[in-house]
Design a protein around this motif. Structure first.
Motif, PDB file in Angstrom:
ATOM      1  N   THR A  21      44.241  60.460  42.284  1.00 44.14           N
ATOM      2  CA  THR A  21      44.811  60.502  43.633  1.00 44.14           C
ATOM      3  C   THR A  21      45.050  61.743  44.222  1.00 44.14           C
ATOM      4  O   THR A  21      44.884  61.911  45.382  1.00 44.14           O
ATOM      5  CB  THR A  21      46.234  59.846  43.386  1.00 44.14           C
ATOM      6  N   LEU A  22      45.163  62.790  43.447  1.00 42.79           N
ATOM      7  CA  LEU A  22      45.456  64.317  43.830  1.00 42.79           C
ATOM      8  C   LEU A  22      44.197  64.915  44.331  1.00 42.79           C
ATOM      9  O   LEU A  22      44.309  65.590  45.175  1.00 42.79           O
ATOM     10  CB  LEU A  22      46.197  64.992  42.831  1.00 42.79           C
ATOM     11  N   CYS A  23      43.147  64.614  43.647  1.00 39.91           N
ATOM     12  CA  CYS A  23      41.819  65.488  43.599  1.00 39.91           C
ATOM     13  C   CYS A  23      40.820  64.949  44.039  1.00 39.91           C
ATOM     14  O   CYS A  23      39.919  65.675  44.744  1.00 39.91           O
ATOM     15  CB  CYS A  23      41.705  66.141  42.294  1.00 39.91           C
ATOM     16  N   CYS A  24      40.676  63.610  44.131  1.00 40.25           N
ATOM     17  CA  CYS A  24      39.359  62.904  44.489  1.00 40.25           C
ATOM     18  C   CYS A  24      39.351  62.084  45.486  1.00 40.25           C
ATOM     19  O   CYS A  24      38.831  62.580  46.496  1.00 40.25           O
ATOM     20  CB  CYS A  24      38.814  62.280  43.238  1.00 40.25           C
ATOM     21  N   CYS A  25      39.814  61.000  45.371  1.00 41.76           N
ATOM     22  CA  CYS A  25      40.069  59.947  46.368  1.00 41.76           C
ATOM     23  C   CYS A  25      41.384  59.219  46.411  1.00 41.76           C
ATOM     24  O   CYS A  25      41.522  58.404  45.711  1.00 41.76           O
ATOM     25  CB  CYS A  25      38.983  58.856  46.066  1.00 41.76           C
ATOM     26  N   LEU A  26      42.077  59.472  47.522  1.00 40.66           N
ATOM     27  CA  LEU A  26      43.490  58.918  47.531  1.00 40.66           C
ATOM     28  C   LEU A  26      43.546  57.452  47.646  1.00 40.66           C
ATOM     29  O   LEU A  26      44.073  57.042  46.568  1.00 40.66           O
ATOM     30  CB  LEU A  26      44.111  59.572  48.752  1.00 40.66           C
ATOM     31  N   PRO A  27      42.921  56.733  48.441  1.00 38.65           N
ATOM     32  CA  PRO A  27      43.136  55.310  48.200  1.00 38.65           C
ATOM     33  C   PRO A  27      42.722  54.731  47.083  1.00 38.65           C
ATOM     34  O   PRO A  27      43.457  53.940  46.470  1.00 38.65           O
ATOM     35  CB  PRO A  27      42.187  54.793  49.489  1.00 38.65           C
ATOM     36  N   LEU A  28      41.463  55.060  46.423  1.00 37.68           N
ATOM     37  CA  LEU A  28      41.061  54.399  45.152  1.00 37.68           C
ATOM     38  C   LEU A  28      42.166  54.860  44.152  1.00 37.68           C
ATOM     39  O   LEU A  28      42.558  54.164  43.203  1.00 37.68           O
ATOM     40  CB  LEU A  28      39.780  54.823  44.832  1.00 37.68           C
ATOM     41  N   GLY A  29      42.563  56.069  44.180  1.00 35.21           N
ATOM     42  CA  GLY A  29      43.560  56.729  43.111  1.00 35.21           C
ATOM     43  C   GLY A  29      44.729  56.025  43.205  1.00 35.21           C
ATOM     44  O   GLY A  29      45.614  55.462  42.135  1.00 35.21           O
ATOM     45  N   ILE A  30      45.563  55.710  44.475  1.00 37.49           N
ATOM     46  CA  ILE A  30      46.521  54.704  44.445  1.00 37.49           C
ATOM     47  C   ILE A  30      46.422  53.477  44.097  1.00 37.49           C
ATOM     48  O   ILE A  30      47.433  52.826  43.333  1.00 37.49           O
ATOM     49  CB  ILE A  30      46.985  54.690  46.001  1.00 37.49           C
ATOM     50  N   ALA A  31      45.324  52.807  44.213  1.00 35.99           N
ATOM     51  CA  ALA A  31      44.997  51.254  43.640  1.00 35.99           C
ATOM     52  C   ALA A  31      44.805  51.525  42.326  1.00 35.99           C
ATOM     53  O   ALA A  31      45.345  50.468  41.488  1.00 35.99           O
ATOM     54  CB  ALA A  31      43.804  50.743  44.394  1.00 35.99           C
ATOM     55  N   ALA A  32      44.314  52.560  41.503  1.00 36.78           N
ATOM     56  CA  ALA A  32      44.041  52.601  40.090  1.00 36.78           C
ATOM     57  C   ALA A  32      45.638  52.926  39.603  1.00 36.78           C
ATOM     58  O   ALA A  32      45.845  52.500  38.475  1.00 36.78           O
ATOM     59  CB  ALA A  32      43.211  53.879  39.945  1.00 36.78           C
ATOM     60  N   ILE A  33      46.493  53.656  40.364  1.00 37.05           N
ATOM     61  CA  ILE A  33      47.860  53.749  39.706  1.00 37.05           C
ATOM     62  C   ILE A  33      48.525  52.657  39.730  1.00 37.05           C
ATOM     63  O   ILE A  33      49.321  52.091  38.686  1.00 37.05           O
ATOM     64  CB  ILE A  33      48.697  54.975  40.625  1.00 37.05           C
ATOM     65  N   VAL A  34      48.415  51.827  40.815  1.00 38.37           N
ATOM     66  CA  VAL A  34      48.931  50.459  40.648  1.00 38.37           C
ATOM     67  C   VAL A  34      48.449  49.421  39.524  1.00 38.37           C
ATOM     68  O   VAL A  34      49.140  48.933  38.770  1.00 38.37           O
ATOM     69  CB  VAL A  34      48.525  49.600  41.838  1.00 38.37           C
ATOM     70  N   CYS A  35      47.085  49.547  39.200  1.00 36.78           N
ATOM     71  CA  CYS A  35      46.509  48.806  37.852  1.00 36.78           C
ATOM     72  C   CYS A  35      46.996  49.576  36.865  1.00 36.78           C
ATOM     73  O   CYS A  35      47.295  48.524  35.950  1.00 36.78           O
ATOM     74  CB  CYS A  35      44.940  48.992  38.182  1.00 36.78           C
ATOM     75  N   SER A  36      47.152  50.573  36.651  1.00 37.69           N
ATOM     76  CA  SER A  36      47.750  51.441  35.227  1.00 37.69           C
ATOM     77  C   SER A  36      48.910  50.929  35.003  1.00 37.69           C
ATOM     78  O   SER A  36      49.257  50.753  34.055  1.00 37.69           O
ATOM     79  CB  SER A  36      47.580  52.933  35.774  1.00 37.69           C
ATOM     80  N   CYS A  37      49.766  50.863  36.182  1.00 41.15           N
ATOM     81  CA  CYS A  37      51.358  50.515  35.916  1.00 41.15           C
ATOM     82  C   CYS A  37      51.259  49.009  35.599  1.00 41.15           C
ATOM     83  O   CYS A  37      52.102  48.628  34.623  1.00 41.15           O
ATOM     84  CB  CYS A  37      52.230  50.598  37.127  1.00 41.15           C
ATOM     85  N   LYS A  38      50.444  48.285  36.202  1.00 38.71           N
ATOM     86  CA  LYS A  38      50.416  46.893  35.641  1.00 38.71           C
ATOM     87  C   LYS A  38      50.005  46.627  34.113  1.00 38.71           C
ATOM     88  O   LYS A  38      50.430  45.958  33.380  1.00 38.71           O
ATOM     89  CB  LYS A  38      49.335  45.990  36.318  1.00 38.71           C
TER      90      LYS A  38
END
Length: 83
Positions: A21-38
């Motif tokens: 999210t911070l260094c590479c790709c914001l939209p995909l990083g946010i989606a990955a954070i959501v899945c990580s929390c799930k």
């Protein structure tokens, strides 16, 4: 010793998701954070199937985000070199 079954804990990839999210790709990083929390929440309640699915999705999103970030960095460096 207890007779309970040990359950597999799926990795959440939360650190990797935050990095993406911070260094590479914001939209995909946010989606990955959501899945990580799930995945973390599913692990906490013992739902290993849902945790595995969310973990797998987070990993795929992180890989795609990292590749997109690397490609973007290469393009930016190439454009800077041409100028």
């Amino acid at each position: 010793m207890e007779g309970g079954q040990s359950r597999a804990v799926s990795p959440s990839y939360l650190g990797w998701s935050i990095f993406n999210t911070l260094c590479c790709c914001l939209p995909l990083g946010i989606a990955a954070i959501v899945c990580s929390c799930k995945a973390q929440n599913a692990n906490a309640v013992g739902d290993s199937a849902a945790a595995g699915d969310a973990s797998r999705t987070a990993k795929i999103l992180n890989i795609i985000g990292l590749v997109c970030g690397i490609i973007l960095i290469i393009i930016v460096v190439a454009l800077r070199a041409v100028q």
